[in-house]
Enzyme design. Structure first.
Site, short mmCIF file in Angstrom:
data_model
loop_
_atom_site.label_atom_id
_atom_site.label_comp_id
_atom_site.label_asym_id
_atom_site.label_seq_id
_atom_site.Cartn_x
_atom_site.Cartn_y
_atom_site.Cartn_z
N CYS A 56 -10.94 0.41 -5.44
CA CYS A 56 -12.29 -0.07 -5.14
C CYS A 56 -12.77 0.47 -3.81
O CYS A 56 -12.02 1.08 -3.05
CB CYS A 56 -12.32 -1.60 -5.11
SG CYS A 56 -11.59 -2.38 -6.56
N GLY A 88 -15.09 3.74 -7.48
CA GLY A 88 -15.28 2.75 -8.53
C GLY A 88 -16.58 2.98 -9.26
O GLY A 88 -17.64 3.05 -8.63
N ASN A 165 -10.51 -4.57 -1.32
CA ASN A 165 -9.90 -3.36 -1.87
C ASN A 165 -8.40 -3.47 -1.68
O ASN A 165 -7.93 -3.61 -0.56
CB ASN A 165 -10.44 -2.11 -1.15
CG ASN A 165 -9.70 -0.84 -1.52
OD1 ASN A 165 -9.54 0.05 -0.70
ND2 ASN A 165 -9.24 -0.74 -2.76
N GLY A 166 -7.65 -3.44 -2.75
CA GLY A 166 -6.21 -3.53 -2.66
C GLY A 166 -5.65 -4.43 -3.74
O GLY A 166 -6.30 -4.75 -4.73
N TYR A 329 -5.97 12.49 -3.40
CA TYR A 329 -6.90 12.40 -4.52
C TYR A 329 -8.11 11.51 -4.30
O TYR A 329 -9.23 11.91 -4.57
CB TYR A 329 -6.14 11.88 -5.76
CG TYR A 329 -6.98 11.77 -7.00
CD1 TYR A 329 -7.20 12.87 -7.83
CD2 TYR A 329 -7.58 10.57 -7.35
CE1 TYR A 329 -7.97 12.78 -8.97
CE2 TYR A 329 -8.36 10.46 -8.50
CZ TYR A 329 -8.56 11.57 -9.30
OH TYR A 329 -9.32 11.48 -10.43
#
Length: 545
Positions: A56, A88, A165-166, A329
């Site tokens: 995210c 996302g 996020n995580g 990435y």
């Protein structure tokens, strides 16, 4: 109020039969190496396997000075989320506050891309002097509005909004603790657990003058070591929080006057402050990168500026564990991590790859656009010319995050075309950033051979992916990871390449450290769990996917 469910983001994916080599690997692995639900993912057919986690992006903005502000905070957050869209593409949301009342926030969130969700009417309704936003993707099982963030909960002290996020590695123990307090949970969401943790004041904290949010956040951080970057909003403040290992990225920016140009931003009066998973969107909203949120740091943003209110240290024997796959990435190439641009780190990965795995060829090219920076580095180091051999259809989404293998395979045919005049009669070294399932590279090689390439050598600017991630990155199960079935030579035969080589783990770490502005070993360190199986916080006793 719709709630988000980050933990329930696994789909029942149809698994391919493991070949004999993978079955042998499963038999040889000690049963206690991984928790059951990770270990089972390398078992033969018939055993339930894990699905995918989520990746995210979070964003927050706050205006300085007198309210109401002249800044369009909602539009800034929207543009910030557009810049984070690569993190996302399934759902998004924005929550804003006037900064006066604690009772209500203005919320707009739903399924789909940012530009489809937030039209002029939606932005007009999101009036506020501060706000936070979130963009998310998951597998198809979680394609529901109930999973959209930011997550909003109404506490005894007013509304609280959280974007996360995580992935909490000790989610199950935290869930049990909350349930034992008699608190009911409506989802399996990490965000709901975080919210419930923040709703209760620690026993050793006095709150006679109102809630002590920094103390509450600190208490949560001591309970949950990783993995998370958070933006938390209450009334007139935003808190930017990064776990003590620095596993997930988070950075701070300064909104400056439109005519600021390239001048020293320290000399410019701040019109506001922003916080984001990545810095790539700052320039588009008139903000300038200031610095990263440090591991364990809690930053408070208000109309008066920002300040560090606390730092939660990790154990002395533990190193920082920034996710190295952000470099490989996930991050956009113009983002800044550790004082360097992601593009420059990827360039160094290509150079290191050329030193480790040279090959006689006529041309170096890339799988656009993820492998382009590394391909340029490979070409410069090897002395070979760089040229484009693939034409990308920019209106087809990433094949890595589509929900099924069949759609991924179909996506390849729609995604690329071959530049035949650049390919015909050439020995090509094709560079890509990673190989996950191995579904896409074979059709690309066939495409190049059909266009006249005499040789196709594959070079991967990262080590083989062999292990799942439970810290918020979309890494598939072990049986889906092609590197667990085939070594480099076997994979080359399988996909039809003349040769195939990966960058080593040591080479990857060396490459990303090459242009760092600081090399303090205390502040340095990377999570390479998906490559080595060495998880920074150890493995949890039980996982819920």
């Amino acid at each position: 109020m719709a709630q988000s469910d980050d933990r329930n983001c696994c789909a029942d994916l149809k698994k391919d039969e493991l070949d004999e080599s993978c079955c042998q690997l499963a038999k040889k692995m000690p049963a206690k190496t991984f928790p059951d639900k990770i270990y089972k993912s390398v078992q033969p057919k018939g055993v339930d396997a894990t699905g995918m986690t989520c990746e995210c992006g979070v964003f927050g903005a706050i205006a300085c000075g007198d309210y109401p502000t002249q800044l369009d905070i909602a539009q800034m957050i929207c543009l910030g989320l557009v810049a984070l869209q690569h993190r996302g593409q399934e759902s998004a949301g924005i929550v804003t506050s006037q900064g006066k009342l604690t009772k209500n926030f203005t919320v707009h969130k739903g399924m789909g891309m940012i530009n489809n969700l937030f039209n002029d009417e939606a932005i007009r309704k999101l009036k506020g002097n501060l706000g936070i936003g979130h963009t998310r993707y998951s597998t198809s099982a979680a394609s529901e509005v109930v999973n959209c963030q930011p997550f909003v909960v109404h506490t005894a002290h007013g509304a609280l909004a959280i974007a996360h996020n995580g992935e909490l590695v000790n989610c199950e123990s935290l869930r049990r603790e909350v349930l034992e307090r008699g608190v009911g949970l409506s989802t399996h969401s990490d965000s709901e657990l975080i919210a419930q943790s923040l709703c209760c004041a620690p026993e050793d904290v006095s709150e006679h003058d109102g809630p002590n949010w920094p103390a509450r956040i600190r208490h949560f951080m001591t309970l949950a070591p990783l993995s998370y970057s958070l933006v938390v909003m209450h009334k007139d403040k935003i808190y930017a929080v990064r776990d003590s290992y620095g596993n997930r990225p988070l950075c701070l920016g300064k909104i400056v006057p439109v005519d600021a140009g390239h001048a020293n931003i320290e000399d410019k009066l701040a019109e506001g402050w922003v916080v984001s998973s990545e810095s790539c969107g700052f320039l588009s909203i008139g903000a300038r990168y200031v610095r990263e949120v440090e591991p364990g740091e809690i930053i408070e943003l208000s109309r008066n500026g920002y300040r560090t209110v606390d730092i939660v240290e990790r154990p002395d024997y533990k190193r920082m564990a920034f996710c190295i796959f952000e470099y490989v990435y996930f991050a956009r190439s113009d983002s800044m991590f550790e004082g360097q641009m992601v593009y420059s780190a990827r360039l160094q990965c290509g150079r290191q790859l050329a030193r480790e795995a040279p090959v006689d060829a006529d041309l170096v090219s890339s799988v656009p656009e993820s492998g382009t920076a590394a391909a340029h580095g490979y070409a410069r180091e090897s002395g070979l010319p760089f040229g484009e051999v693939l034409c990308k259809n920019r209106y087809v989404g990433r094949t890595f995050i589509q929900p099924s293998n069949r759609l991924r395979q179909l996506g390849v045919a729609k995604k690329f075309g071959a530049l035949a005049q650049n390919v015909e009669g050439k020995r090509i070294t094709l560079v890509d950033d990673s190989i996950v399932r191995g579904n896409t590279i074979g059709p690309i090689i066939k495409l190049l051979r059909d266009a006249g390439a005499t040789e196709v050598h594959i070079r991967i600017a990262s080590p083989p992916l062999q292990y799942p991630c439970y810290m918020g990155i979309n890494i598939p199960t072990r049986e889906e990871l092609i590197a667990n079935k085939l070594n480099a030579d076997q994979l080359a035969d399988h996909v039809g390449a003349d040769s195939l080589a990966y960058l080593s783990v040591e080479g990857l770490v060396r490459a990303v450290q090459m242009n760092k502005t600081h090399v303090n070993p205390i502040k340095a360190g990377y999570c390479t769990a998906c490559l080595t199986g060495e998880y920074p916080g150890g493995l949890p006793e039980e996982l819920s996917w």
